[in-house]
Motif scaffolding. Structure first.
Motif, short mmCIF file in Angstrom:
data_model
loop_
_atom_site.label_atom_id
_atom_site.label_comp_id
_atom_site.label_asym_id
_atom_site.label_seq_id
_atom_site.Cartn_x
_atom_site.Cartn_y
_atom_site.Cartn_z
N VAL A 57 -3.89 2.31 -2.40
CA VAL A 57 -3.30 2.25 -3.72
C VAL A 57 -4.09 3.22 -4.60
CG1 VAL A 57 -2.84 0.80 -5.73
CG2 VAL A 57 -2.63 -0.15 -3.42
N THR A 58 -3.43 4.28 -5.05
CA THR A 58 -4.11 5.26 -5.89
C THR A 58 -3.70 5.16 -7.36
OG1 THR A 58 -2.43 6.92 -5.38
CG2 THR A 58 -4.40 6.89 -3.99
N ALA A 59 -2.59 4.48 -7.63
CA ALA A 59 -2.10 4.32 -9.00
C ALA A 59 -1.23 3.07 -9.08
CB ALA A 59 -1.30 5.54 -9.42
N LEU A 60 -1.16 2.53 -10.29
CA LEU A 60 -0.31 1.37 -10.54
C LEU A 60 0.79 1.77 -11.52
CD1 LEU A 60 -3.11 -1.31 -10.95
CD2 LEU A 60 -1.71 -0.87 -8.93
N PRO A 61 1.98 1.20 -11.46
CA PRO A 61 2.40 0.14 -10.56
C PRO A 61 2.64 0.66 -9.15
CG PRO A 61 4.24 0.78 -11.93
CD PRO A 61 3.05 1.57 -12.40
N PHE A 62 2.29 -0.18 -8.18
CA PHE A 62 2.41 0.19 -6.77
C PHE A 62 3.82 -0.02 -6.25
CE2 PHE A 62 1.32 -0.64 -2.18
CZ PHE A 62 0.93 0.66 -1.88
#
Length: 118
Positions: free
Chosen positions: A45-50
């Motif tokens: 996971v590198t950014a949200l939202p996933f």
């Protein structure tokens, strides 16, 4: 500041703990954990939202219930029904997955168990 009295005994019949758990949320080997019909799937996971929604029934494992089209979860290969077993290197189960995801800060890894494809 929140404080908790950790010396209090666990209550019998607590639906969030298995009766054989000796005070932990994971009471023993689940059939999907060591079953050869399942394999690991990992992603980062590198950014949200996933772009995924999980559901963990009482006493059950957290499984992917919804994937949002076009979001990283789908693009990285997460599948409906994948069982989440690790967040940021920490094992999770039906009682700990939500807190682990809330505390994790990208980038972090996820590990799932899924049925092997033939």
């Amino acid at each position: 500041t929140l404080t908790f009295d950790t010396d209090l005994p666990l209550h019998d019949g607590n639906p969030f703990l298995n009766s054989s758990s000796n005070g932990t949320a994971s009471g023993g080997a689940d059939p999907w954990w060591s079953n050869e019909a399942y394999e690991d799937f990992r992603c980062e996971v590198t950014a949200l939202p996933f772009g995924m929604s999980l559901r963990a029934p009482v006493g059950g494992a957290p499984a992917v219930e919804v994937l949002v089209p076009g979001r990283p979860a789908e693009a990285l290969g997460v599948h409906f029904g994948d069982i989440l077993v690790e967040v940021a290197g920490r094992p999770v189960d039906g009682s700990s997955w939500f807190a682990a995801l809330q505390q994790a800060v990208p980038p972090y890894g996820l590990r799932f168990r899924r049925m092997r494809s033939s």
